[in-house]
Write an enzyme that holds these catalytic residues in place. Structure first.
Site, PDB file in Angstrom:
ATOM      1  N   ASP A   1       3.001 -11.694  28.025  1.00 52.69           N
ATOM      2  CA  ASP A   1       1.595 -12.099  28.466  1.00 52.69           C
ATOM      3  C   ASP A   1       0.824 -10.743  28.717  1.00 52.69           C
ATOM      4  OD1 ASP A   1      -0.323 -13.824  29.226  1.00 52.69           O
ATOM      5  OD2 ASP A   1       0.779 -14.745  30.615  1.00 52.69           O
TER       6      ASP A   1
ATOM      7  N   ASP B   1      -5.807 -20.417  27.127  1.00 48.93           N
ATOM      8  CA  ASP B   1      -4.752 -21.379  27.327  1.00 48.93           C
ATOM      9  C   ASP B   1      -5.325 -22.701  26.841  1.00 48.93           C
ATOM     10  OD1 ASP B   1      -3.421 -19.475  28.600  1.00 48.93           O
ATOM     11  OD2 ASP B   1      -3.034 -20.411  30.317  1.00 48.93           O
TER      12      ASP B   1
HETATM   13  C1  GAL Z   1      -1.215 -17.258  30.660  1.00 45.31           C
HETATM   14  C2  GAL Z   1      -0.305 -17.839  29.629  1.00 45.31           C
HETATM   15  C3  GAL Z   1       0.089 -19.230  29.665  1.00 45.31           C
HETATM   16  C4  GAL Z   1       1.195 -18.855  30.735  1.00 45.31           C
HETATM   17  C5  GAL Z   1       0.593 -18.394  32.146  1.00 45.31           C
HETATM   18  C6  GAL Z   1       1.493 -17.976  33.096  1.00 45.31           C
HETATM   19  O1  GAL Z   1      -1.691 -16.065  30.384  1.00 45.31           O
HETATM   20  O2  GAL Z   1      -1.521 -17.833  28.589  1.00 45.31           O
HETATM   21  O3  GAL Z   1       0.704 -19.731  28.560  1.00 45.31           O
HETATM   22  O4  GAL Z   1       2.288 -18.137  30.145  1.00 45.31           O
HETATM   23  O5  GAL Z   1       0.017 -17.107  31.705  1.00 45.31           O
HETATM   24  O6  GAL Z   1       1.327 -17.531  34.066  1.00 45.31           O
END
Ligand code: GAL
Length: 391
Positions: free
Chosen positions: A147, A202
Site C-alpha cells: 500500500d 478504493d
Molecule cells: C487502502 C487500500 C485498500 C486496503 C486498505 C487497508 O489504501 O487501497 O485496498 O488495502 O488500504 O488499510
C-alpha cells in the site's frame, strides 16, 4: 575486467528478476482478499474458513488460487525490528496459516505498506524491506500487496523497486501487487517493478463507484499485458451493495479489462447467484485469455457502450454495456462487431461463417438472422457479452 564481471553479474541478476517477474502472473492473478468484506476484523478463523470455502465452492477449480490477508495482521516491531503478528487475531502466527492454505493447494498472500505505517496505522515496511521480505519468504508468502499510506516525500518508483529487489533477494517467487491508487501513474513505470498496480482509489460496494472505476480504465489498455496488469481494485460481487444484474456487469467488465480477479466477499456464506457469477467459466476464460489484452471502449452513445477485447487466435470478446437507468433495445450487427477493433475496421478480413459466436452469460450460440442481425433488450445496468472464436 573486474568491472566487466560485475556488470555481467548485474545484467544476469536483473534478467533473473525479470524472468521470474514475467512467469508469476502470465494471466491476471485470481484469488480472494480480506479487505472488502472484513476490513480490520480479519482473523485466523475467517481466513481458514474462506480457504475451505474456496475449495468446496468450486472457486479453486474455476481458477482462484491466492488467499490474501489485507491490513491489520501486524501489531508492532520487536527490538530487532522484526514484524510482530497481532496474536489476538492470529494466535498461531502467519506461517501456520500459510501452511494450512498451502495444504489445500492454494497460495498465500499478505499485505504491507511502503510508508512508516499502514493505512490502518499498523507498522509499515519503510526501512525494513529486506528484513520483511526474508520473513515473508520464511513464512511461505506467495503474493504481497504493498500500500501507499504514510509515505510523505517518498518516491513511488524507487520505493516499490526497493521492495521488488528485496523480494527477489529473499529468493522466493512472490507476486508484487502495487497499491498506490494510480496517483503516480504506475502504468507508465511499474511494468518492470510489479505484476499488478492499482489504477484508482478504493472501490465501494455500489454501482456508481464500480462504473466510475470502469471509466478510469478507458485509456489504460495499452499498458496491460502478460506479467503486468492494471488493477481496478478487488471485486465487490456478493457484498450486497449491488443487484445481481449489477454484480454480473461488474464481473463482466473486470473480465473484459483483463483485471486481477480478487473476490472480496464472504466465500463461506455466499448465495448460489454470487457463486455462479464468480465461477462463470465463460467469463473467466475471457479474463484469463493468454493474449493478455485489456478491452478498449470502441463506442459510447447515451449510456450505451461497446467494449472489445482481442483474444488469442484472432478471437475477440465483445461486451454491450447498458449503463443507463432504462432498458435499451439494441440492434446488433454481428458483422460489425466482428470487424470493428476499436481503432480500425477489418472490413473484408473476417467473416461470420468462420466463427463460433457465443452469448457468454446464456451459454448458448448467439441468435441472429442470416445476415448476422439481431435485436436484443438489455436491462438497465446490465450487459450482453459475446465471444467470437475462430472455427
Ligand atoms: C487502502 C487500500 C485498500 C486496503 C486498505 C487497508 O489504501 O487501497 O485496498 O488495502 O488500504 O488499510
Amino acid at each position: 575486467m573486474k568491472k566487466r564481471l560485475v556488470i555481467l553479474l548485474c545484467v544476469l541478476l536483473s534478467f533473473g528478476a525479470f524472468a521470474q517477474k514475467f512467469d508469476l502472473a502470465k494471466t491476471p492473478p485470481m484469488g480472494w482478499n480480506s479487505w472488502n468484506k472484513f476490513g480490520c476484523k480479519v482473523n485466523e478463523k475467517v481466513v481458514m474458513k474462506v480457504a475451505d470455502a474456496m475449495v468446496s465452492s468450486g472457486m479453486q477449480a474455476a481458477g482462484y488460487e491466492y488467499i490474501v490477508i489485507d491490513d491489520c495482521w501486524q501489531i508492532s516491531r520487536d527490538k530487532d525490528g522484526e514484524i510482530v503478528v497481532d496474536k489476538t487475531r492470529f494466535p498461531h502466527g502467519i506461517k501456520y496459516l500459510a501452511d494450512y492454505i498451502h495444504s489445500k493447494g492454494l497460495k498465500f498472500g499478505i499485505y504491507t505498506c511502503a510508508g512508516t505505517k499502514t493505512c490502518a496505522g499498523r507498522p509499515g515496511a519503510l526501512g525494513h524491506e529486506y528484513q520483511d521480505a526474508r520473513t515473508y519468504a520464511r513464512w511461505g508468502v506467495d503474493y504481497l500487496k504493498e500500500d501507499w499510506c504514510n509515505t510523505t516525500t517518498q518516491d513511488a518508483k524507487s520505493s516499490y523497486t526497493n521492495m521488488r529487489d528485496a523480494l527477489f533477494t529473499a529468493g522466493r517467487p512472490i507476486v508484487l501487487s502495487l497499491c498506490e491508487w494510480g496517483s503516480n501513474k504506475p502504468w507508465e513505470w511499474a511494468g518492470p517493478v510489479g505484476h499488478l498496480w492499482r489504477t484508482t482509489g478504493d472501490i465501494r460496494d455500489s454501482w456508481d463507484s464500480m462504473i466510475h472505476i470502469v471509466d478510469l480504465e478507458k485509456d489504460l489498455s495499452k499498458y496491460a499485458g502478460p506479467g503486468h496488469w492494471n488493477d481496478p481494485d478487488m471485486l465487490e460481487v456478493g457484498n450486497g451493495g449491488m443487484t445481481i444484474e449489477e454484480d454480473k456487469t461488474h464481473f463482466s467488465m473486470w473480465c473484459m479489462l483483463a483485471a486481477p480477479l480478487m473476490a472480496g466477499n464472504d466465500l463461506e456464506n455466499m448465495s448460489k447467484e454470487t457463486m455462479g457469477i464468480l465461477t462463470n467459466a465463460n467469463l473467466i476464460a475471457v479474463d484469463q485469455d493468454s493474449l493478455g489484452k485489456q478491452a478498449i471502449c470502441a463506442r459510447e452513445v447515451a449510456g450505451y457502450e461497446i467494449w472489445i477485447k482481442p483474444l488469442v487466435k484472432e478471437g475477440k470478446a465483445v461486451c454491450l454495456l447498458n449503463r443507463s437507468d432504462e432498458e435499451k433495445t439494441v440492434h446488433i450487427d454481428f458483422n460489425y462487431l466482428l470487424t470493428e477493433n476499436g481503432d480500425y475496421w477489418h472490413k473484408d478480413k473476417y467473416e461470420l461463417k468462420d466463427y463460433y459466436i457465443t452469448d457468454l452469460w446464456e451459454n448458448i450460440e448467439a441468435k441472429m438472422d442470416k445476415s448476422g442481425l439481431s435485436t436484443v433488450k438489455i436491462p438497465p445496468h446490465s450487459v450482453k457479452v459475446y465471444s467470437f472464436i475462430k472455427k
